[in-house]
Scaffold this motif. Structure first.
Motif, PDB file in Angstrom:
ATOM      1  N   ALA A  96      -8.499  -5.816  -5.031  1.00 26.31           N
ATOM      2  CA  ALA A  96      -9.266  -4.753  -4.366  1.00 26.31           C
ATOM      3  C   ALA A  96      -9.470  -3.577  -5.311  1.00 26.31           C
ATOM      4  CB  ALA A  96      -8.555  -4.299  -3.095  1.00 26.31           C
ATOM      5  N   ARG A  97      -8.437  -3.236  -6.081  1.00 23.29           N
ATOM      6  CA  ARG A  97      -8.589  -2.142  -7.060  1.00 23.29           C
ATOM      7  C   ARG A  97      -9.643  -2.482  -8.099  1.00 23.29           C
ATOM      8  NH1 ARG A  97      -3.268   0.368  -9.379  1.00 23.29           N
ATOM      9  NH2 ARG A  97      -4.921   1.069 -10.733  1.00 23.29           N
TER      10      ARG A  97
ATOM     11  N   TRP B  99      -2.211   0.384   0.861  1.00 25.62           N
ATOM     12  CA  TRP B  99      -1.546  -0.823   0.388  1.00 25.62           C
ATOM     13  C   TRP B  99      -0.653  -0.507  -0.805  1.00 25.62           C
ATOM     14  CZ3 TRP B  99      -6.072  -4.886   0.059  1.00 25.62           C
ATOM     15  CH2 TRP B  99      -6.528  -5.174   1.351  1.00 25.62           C
TER      16      TRP B  99
ATOM     17  N   THR C 290      -7.815   2.492   2.360  1.00 24.10           N
ATOM     18  CA  THR C 290      -7.099   1.251   2.639  1.00 24.10           C
ATOM     19  C   THR C 290      -6.323   0.781   1.411  1.00 24.10           C
ATOM     20  OG1 THR C 290      -8.787   0.604   4.241  1.00 24.10           O
ATOM     21  CG2 THR C 290      -7.375  -1.142   3.397  1.00 24.10           C
ATOM     22  N   VAL C 291      -6.982   0.791   0.262  1.00 22.34           N
ATOM     23  CA  VAL C 291      -6.335   0.335  -0.967  1.00 22.34           C
ATOM     24  C   VAL C 291      -5.165   1.250  -1.325  1.00 22.34           C
ATOM     25  CG1 VAL C 291      -6.687  -0.054  -3.438  1.00 22.34           C
ATOM     26  CG2 VAL C 291      -8.398  -0.831  -1.806  1.00 22.34           C
ATOM     27  N   ASP C 292      -5.341   2.559  -1.158  1.00 17.19           N
ATOM     28  CA  ASP C 292      -4.237   3.488  -1.426  1.00 17.19           C
ATOM     29  C   ASP C 292      -3.059   3.245  -0.481  1.00 17.19           C
ATOM     30  OD1 ASP C 292      -5.575   4.677  -3.510  1.00 17.19           O
ATOM     31  OD2 ASP C 292      -6.286   6.395  -2.322  1.00 17.19           O
TER      32      ASP C 292
ATOM     33  N   TYR D 295      -4.158  -6.445  -3.336  1.00 15.94           N
ATOM     34  CA  TYR D 295      -4.220  -5.038  -3.761  1.00 15.94           C
ATOM     35  C   TYR D 295      -4.821  -4.918  -5.160  1.00 15.94           C
ATOM     36  CZ  TYR D 295      -2.458  -0.588  -5.567  1.00 15.94           C
ATOM     37  OH  TYR D 295      -2.342   0.640  -6.155  1.00 15.94           O
TER      38      TYR D 295
ATOM     39  N   VAL E 224     -13.078  -2.166  -6.390  1.00 15.86           N
ATOM     40  CA  VAL E 224     -13.468  -0.772  -6.174  1.00 15.86           C
ATOM     41  C   VAL E 224     -13.965  -0.173  -7.480  1.00 15.86           C
ATOM     42  CG1 VAL E 224     -12.561   1.531  -5.663  1.00 15.86           C
ATOM     43  CG2 VAL E 224     -12.048  -0.365  -4.143  1.00 15.86           C
TER      44      VAL E 224
END
Length: 114
Positions: free
Chosen positions: A44-45, A13, A9-11, A41, A48
Motif C-alpha cells: 500500500a505504501r 496500519w 488507513t496506511v498510517d 502495508y 500510494v
C-alpha cells in the motif's frame, strides 16, 4: 466501508504494526495474519507513492497542455484571419475551413401597400 483517506488507513496500519513490534505480544495463530498485514502495508505504501508520482505527472502534463492549447488557439485564429484576408470574406470556399463567409443580408419582403 469507512470513509477515510488512503493515507490515514496506511498510517493506521503502520502504527499498529510498530506497536506490535514494540510490545512483542505473542498471540497464537496471529503471526501469519500479522505477516500478511505487513506485506499489504508495504504494498500500500508503494502504491500510494506511485499514485502521487502519477498525480504529479498528470498535473505537469495538464499545465503543458494548457500552454499548448493557448498558443494553438492564437495560431489558429491568426491563420483563419489570414485565410479570410487572402480569399476575401465573401468567398464561399471559406466554408471548407469552418469559417462562415459574409453573405448579403436577406431583407424581408415588405407587404404591398394598399
Amino acid at each position: 466501508m469507512p470513509r477515510e483517506t488512503f493515507a490515514v488507513t496506511v498510517d493506521a496500519w503502520g502504527r499498529f504494526l510498530r506497536q506490535m513490534d514494540e510490545t512483542g505480544v505473542e498471540i497464537p495463530g496471529f503471526e501469519g495474519k500479522r505477516a500478511e498485514l505487513q506485506a499489504m502495508y508495504e504494498r500500500a505504501r508503494e502504491l500510494v507513492t506511485e499514485r502521487n508520482v502519477h498525480e504529479a505527472a498528470k498535473q505537469a502534463a495538464t499545465a503543458e497542455l494548457r500552454k499548448t492549447l493557448d498558443a494553438g488557439r492564437i495560431k489558429h485564429t491568426l491563420l483563419r484571419q489570414h485565410l479570410t484576408l487572402q480569399l476575401g470574406d465573401h468567398n464561399e470556399a471559406l466554408v471548407a475551413y469552418g469559417i462562415r463567409p459574409r453573405r448579403p443580408s436577406r431583407r424581408k419582403k415588405s407587404a404591398p401597400k394598399e
